[in-house]
Design a protein around this motif. Structure first.
Motif, PDB file in Angstrom:
ATOM      1  N   ASP A 157      42.483  47.380 112.407  1.00 14.90           N
ATOM      2  CA  ASP A 157      41.346  46.575 111.944  1.00 14.90           C
ATOM      3  C   ASP A 157      41.184  45.339 112.826  1.00 14.90           C
ATOM      4  OD1 ASP A 157      39.649  44.765 110.336  1.00 14.90           O
ATOM      5  OD2 ASP A 157      39.827  46.307 108.821  1.00 14.90           O
ATOM      6  N   TYR A 158      41.800  44.202 112.441  1.00 12.82           N
ATOM      7  CA  TYR A 158      41.670  42.988 113.257  1.00 12.82           C
ATOM      8  C   TYR A 158      42.233  43.211 114.658  1.00 12.82           C
ATOM      9  CZ  TYR A 158      42.688  38.478 115.310  1.00 12.82           C
ATOM     10  OH  TYR A 158      42.773  37.424 116.193  1.00 12.82           O
ATOM     11  N   LEU A 159      41.580  42.588 115.642  1.00 11.63           N
ATOM     12  CA  LEU A 159      41.987  42.731 117.040  1.00 11.63           C
ATOM     13  C   LEU A 159      41.821  41.405 117.758  1.00 11.63           C
ATOM     14  CD1 LEU A 159      42.631  44.511 119.615  1.00 11.63           C
ATOM     15  CD2 LEU A 159      40.147  44.832 119.801  1.00 11.63           C
ATOM     16  N   THR A 160      42.771  41.064 118.604  1.00 12.60           N
ATOM     17  CA  THR A 160      42.556  40.033 119.606  1.00 12.60           C
ATOM     18  C   THR A 160      43.107  40.529 120.930  1.00 12.60           C
ATOM     19  OG1 THR A 160      42.733  37.667 120.099  1.00 12.60           O
ATOM     20  CG2 THR A 160      44.706  38.728 119.250  1.00 12.60           C
ATOM     21  N   ASN A 266      46.724  44.992 105.788  1.00 15.55           N
ATOM     22  CA  ASN A 266      46.299  43.911 106.685  1.00 15.55           C
ATOM     23  C   ASN A 266      44.912  44.206 107.237  1.00 15.55           C
ATOM     24  OD1 ASN A 266      49.456  44.244 106.948  1.00 15.55           O
ATOM     25  ND2 ASN A 266      48.950  42.097 107.299  1.00 15.55           N
ATOM     26  N   CYS A 267      43.984  43.351 106.894  1.00 18.50           N
ATOM     27  CA  CYS A 267      42.592  43.591 107.257  1.00 18.50           C
ATOM     28  C   CYS A 267      42.225  42.734 108.464  1.00 18.50           C
ATOM     29  CB  CYS A 267      41.685  43.324 106.059  1.00 18.50           C
ATOM     30  SG  CYS A 267      40.027  44.004 106.262  1.00 18.50           S
ATOM     31  N   GLU A 281      46.328  39.865 104.087  1.00 17.13           N
ATOM     32  CA  GLU A 281      46.734  40.988 103.234  1.00 17.13           C
ATOM     33  C   GLU A 281      45.628  41.192 102.204  1.00 17.13           C
ATOM     34  OE1 GLU A 281      51.584  40.770 103.340  1.00 17.13           O
ATOM     35  OE2 GLU A 281      50.563  39.570 101.826  1.00 17.13           O
ATOM     36  N   GLU A 282      44.915  42.303 102.321  1.00 19.88           N
ATOM     37  CA  GLU A 282      43.707  42.459 101.521  1.00 19.88           C
ATOM     38  C   GLU A 282      43.946  43.337 100.293  1.00 19.88           C
ATOM     39  OE1 GLU A 282      39.008  43.212 102.520  1.00 19.88           O
ATOM     40  OE2 GLU A 282      40.462  44.756 103.026  1.00 19.88           O
ATOM     41  N   LYS A 283      43.630  44.619 100.349  1.00 14.53           N
ATOM     42  CA  LYS A 283      43.644  45.460  99.147  1.00 14.53           C
ATOM     43  C   LYS A 283      45.049  46.007  98.877  1.00 14.53           C
ATOM     44  CE  LYS A 283      38.746  46.411  99.289  1.00 14.53           C
ATOM     45  NZ  LYS A 283      38.402  45.563 100.416  1.00 14.53           N
ATOM     46  N   PHE A 284      45.969  45.064  98.656  1.00 15.27           N
ATOM     47  CA  PHE A 284      47.366  45.409  98.415  1.00 15.27           C
ATOM     48  C   PHE A 284      47.560  46.096  97.065  1.00 15.27           C
ATOM     49  CE2 PHE A 284      46.520  41.215  96.764  1.00 15.27           C
ATOM     50  CZ  PHE A 284      47.160  41.205  95.536  1.00 15.27           C
ATOM     51  N   ASP A 285      46.580  45.960  96.158  1.00 17.48           N
ATOM     52  CA  ASP A 285      46.744  46.506  94.808  1.00 17.48           C
ATOM     53  C   ASP A 285      46.994  48.004  94.819  1.00 17.48           C
ATOM     54  OD1 ASP A 285      43.923  46.231  95.736  1.00 17.48           O
ATOM     55  OD2 ASP A 285      43.489  47.478  93.997  1.00 17.48           O
ATOM     56  N   GLY A 286      46.417  48.713  95.822  1.00 15.84           N
ATOM     57  CA  GLY A 286      46.550  50.161  95.864  1.00 15.84           C
ATOM     58  C   GLY A 286      47.936  50.659  96.208  1.00 15.84           C
ATOM     59  N   PHE A 287      48.840  49.759  96.584  1.00 18.26           N
ATOM     60  CA  PHE A 287      50.185  50.166  96.970  1.00 18.26           C
ATOM     61  C   PHE A 287      51.201  49.988  95.841  1.00 18.26           C
ATOM     62  CE2 PHE A 287      48.015  49.345 100.928  1.00 18.26           C
ATOM     63  CZ  PHE A 287      48.484  50.323 101.783  1.00 18.26           C
ATOM     64  N   PHE A 288      50.779  49.416  94.697  1.00 22.60           N
ATOM     65  CA  PHE A 288      51.742  49.063  93.655  1.00 22.60           C
ATOM     66  C   PHE A 288      51.430  49.758  92.328  1.00 22.60           C
ATOM     67  CE2 PHE A 288      52.174  45.612  96.675  1.00 22.60           C
ATOM     68  CZ  PHE A 288      53.558  45.445  96.713  1.00 22.60           C
ATOM     69  N   PHE A 289      52.476  50.300  91.728  1.00 22.22           N
ATOM     70  CA  PHE A 289      52.456  50.879  90.376  1.00 22.22           C
ATOM     71  C   PHE A 289      52.755  49.721  89.425  1.00 22.22           C
ATOM     72  CE2 PHE A 289      53.932  54.930  87.938  1.00 22.22           C
ATOM     73  CZ  PHE A 289      53.488  54.406  86.732  1.00 22.22           C
TER      74      PHE A 289
END
Length: 696
Positions: A157-160, A266-267, A281-289
């Motif tokens: 995603d992000y790039l430099t 990481n977005c 750290e963006e949509k971290f919710d999808g990784f946790f039960f």
């Protein structure tokens, strides 16, 4: 992830019959955790402009003198920016350093990377390319966690891209890896524990050294470069800031609450003036039960097994395992990585708050030395934020500057329109000819002190969404990348879309900062802080773009520029600037009546070309454009191509980007049906998320 994307198994995707346009139900499941099917996490009863017109008018009167001064300052900034323009062009001019003929939109069924006439493209690095000589060559049929930890990760995603100041033929690339799609990575389902570990190693970040033969020429990445590094779900991060060491951040594995194993989701991000990289750290919710607590629900964490299944490989992703109840609270921060020091410990900055950070971008106030970081919380009806450092930036003192994000004040934004009674939800321009108004940065913290009633400093920084809810900020339409112009200091935020806006029930109604109900195409807001100071608590704002297809069925606005003369643009996502002050936007998705591949667009900001949108490139089928870097002095542009062929499967790819090869290693002819070629020649290529360079 326990399902593949075969026609039979895709019926298990919850968003399959709900997505519109080119948005993929697979992307909704993997990247967004099917957020649109869940109750909106923001159930706060914040007031809105139509409900408090008298309050809006009184606030405007209160701010009138300040706002008027800000408009004068804005005019001065514009004049200075025009004076800055290089010979042969002014900001926003079509006659700038990077001249090109805009490309036509490309149909969403086309699996091709398109650039203007006179330009070429090629990948710099792809998923699976080895960063170290100790890593094996990429073998999609035999991936191991050990190998992936030494290879370039997935869905960048992000790039430099930064040339070395003393040798422009060498440089460094830093990239985020947001999420994975196991259905494209493995032939089997469900995944083994080892395959789950491969997925964990495919997320995080990568630091890669580059080399080239001439300035303006294509880069090659360097195996075993001194600064090469992979940061994964296992890399140790240090928590800093006021919440570090809090009971809210302690776990069985970290009883002191100061060190976290890994980063994920990481977005976007930003490159700091002191040479470090920030990553959200963006949509971290999808990784946790989760356990089903109210705090978890506010962040979208569900009390059920995740689609990724990482909890099967590591207990810390399951809050129901004793000792790991707080693990998810250690994610959702801005992380800072020093690419010059490959053995350094990256940090998670609690002072910048915890939410679904799209990224963070820095601006140094030349008058005061204060540093501000601008941030968006990427979900429907969430907020925009600003952090202002307590300490001042010191030119040349890198170690001091690396502490600037550890202490300061966190603010959340409130936007007030000047014609609230004229906003009807259609997206039509008000009678005064502008979507505009004033705003306030509402302070949540002051160093180690909470300014939110009833919440401690630790609670504000760990449960930042709930803290902001109490302060009545403005619910926005998915604020993604928020970035200040390095030339004018004005701030530009991409508001990607919000199809729930104004749709009844508890959903917030349209307002002047978010003027369209069922906002399918998104918009871009421009903010001018009062006196051009980063520590200002008030600002003026206007909408630069109300996006969409001018030939479509919804009103659009391009800062007054003739809509018949622009490239159609929908769902703005990432923001960048060129050396002349022009804005560049990437897109993520298109509404149902556009059906075009995502792309990269140039937008003029000044003079006669303000609001002129020109499409520079388009990415392949089912892919998203991310991480734009514009080096117009060198006639070079860089983007990430994320999730090409997202709706396909391991056995039936929908894209062959970027390799497009048959057994004779010849490039496919553009426009040919990939499935026919695959059947005829026996395709070797699978879709591989990649960093792409475009050059003359």
């Amino acid at each position: 992830m326990t399902t593949q994307n075969s026609p039979q198994q895709r019926r298990l995707l919850p968003m399959l019959n709900h997505v519109r346009g080119k948005r993929s139900a697979v992307t909704c499941a993997l990247k967004c955790n099917n957020a649109c099917l869940e109750p909106t996490p923001n159930c706060s009863d914040n007031h809105y402009f139509k409900d408090v017109i008298e309050g809006a008018i009184s606030r405007r009167a209160m701010l009138g003198g300040v706002a008027g001064a800000a408009l004068v300052v804005g005019t001065g900034a514009t004049s200075q920016n025009s004076a800055y323009a290089a010979p042969g062009g002014v900001p926003g001019s079509a006659n700038g350093k990077l001249k090109f003929n805009p490309i036509a939109p490309v149909a969403s069924t086309v699996d091709d990377f398109n650039v203007p006439s006179g330009f070429k493209w090629e990948p710099i690095i792809r998923w699976g390319d080895p960063l170290f000589s100790s890593a094996p060559e990429f073998d999609i049929n035999n991936q191991t966690a050990e190998a992936q930890a030494q290879q370039f990760g997935y869905n960048n995603d992000y790039l430099t891209v930064v040339p070395d100041p003393d040798n422009p033929l060498r440089g460094i690339l830093v990239n985020n890896h947001e999420y994975i799609n196991p259905a494209l990575m493995f032939p089997n389902s469900p995944l083994s524990v080892e395959q789950l570990r491969v997925c964990m190693m495919a997320t995080g970040l990568a630091v890669v050294e580059l080399e080239r033969k001439k300035v303006g020429g294509p880069w090659n990445y360097v195996v075993d470069g001194r600064r090469n590094r992979r940061i994964t779900a296992d890399t140790t991060f240090e928590l800093d800031g006021p919440a570090a060491g809090s009971d809210l951040l302690k776990t069985k594995a970290d009883p002191e609450g100061r060190f976290v194993s890994g980063t994920n989701s990481n977005c976007s991000g930003g490159y700091t003036p002191w040479g470090t990289v920030l990553s959200g750290e963006e949509k971290f919710d999808g990784f946790f039960f989760g356990r089903g607590t109210d705090e978890e629900k506010r962040y979208g964490i569900k009390n059920k097994a995740t689609s990724y299944g990482w909890e099967r490989a590591d207990d810390r992703f399951n809050a129901n395992v004793p000792g790991f109840e707080n693990e998810a609270q250690r994610f959702g921060y801005v992380v800072e990585v020093d690419p010059e020091e490959p053995t350094s410990t990256p940090r998670k900055h609690t002072a910048l708050g915890r939410f679904k950070h799209e990224g963070a971008n820095i601006h140094v106030d030349p008058k005061t030395g204060k540093v501000a970081a601008y941030m968006g919380d990427d979900q429907k009806f969430e907020y925009m934020y600003k952090f202002v450092s307590s300490k001042n930036y010191i030119e040349g003192d890198r170690e001091h500057n690396k502490t600037l994000l550890s202490e300061g004040s966190l603010f959340v934004g409130r936007f007030t329109g000047d014609t609230p009674s004229l906003i009807d939800g259609s997206g039509r321009l008000p009678e005064d000819g502008e979507f505009d108004g004033v705003g306030e940065w509402i302070q949540l913290t002051d160093g180690n002190k909470s300014l939110v009633p009833g919440m401690s400093i630790e609670e504000v920084l760990v449960f930042t969404r709930q803290a902001a809810d109490k302060m009545n900020p403005t619910k926005m339409d998915r604020p993604e990348d928020v970035e200040p112009s390095p030339y004018t200091g004005k701030i530009y935020a991409a508001l990607t879309n919000n199809t729930d806006r104004g749709m009844g029930g508890t959903f917030a109604r349209p307002d002047e900062a978010n003027p369209r109900a069922n906002n399918r195409s998104g918009h871009v807001i421009e903010i001018t802080e009062d006196n051009n100071r980063v520590d200002a608590k008030t600002f003026t704002w206007n909408l630069l773009l109300v996006c969409g297809d001018p030939a479509g069925d919804e009103p659009v606005y391009f800062a007054g520029y003739d809509p018949a003369r622009v490239s159609p643009i929908s769902c703005p996502d990432n923001v960048a600037f060129d050396s002349e002050g022009n804005l560049w936007l990437t897109t993520d998705g298109a509404p149902d009546k556009i059906q075009k591949n995502d792309g990269l667009f140039k937008v003029g900001l000044e003079g006669a070309n303000r609001g002129k949108v020109e499409q520079f490139l388009s990415v392949p089928r089912e892919a998203e454009t991310c991480g734009p870097v514009i080096h117009d002095q060198e006639k070079m542009v860089y983007v990430c191509v994320q999730h090409p062929g997202e709706d396909g499967s391991f056995a039936e790819p929908h894209s062959y980007f970027p390799d497009y090869v048959n057994k004779k290693n010849k490039w496919f002819k553009k426009g040919q049906a990939q499935s026919t070629l695959a059947e005829k020649h026996g395709v070797l290529a699978h879709p591989r998320p990649s960093v792409v360079q475009i050059y003359r």
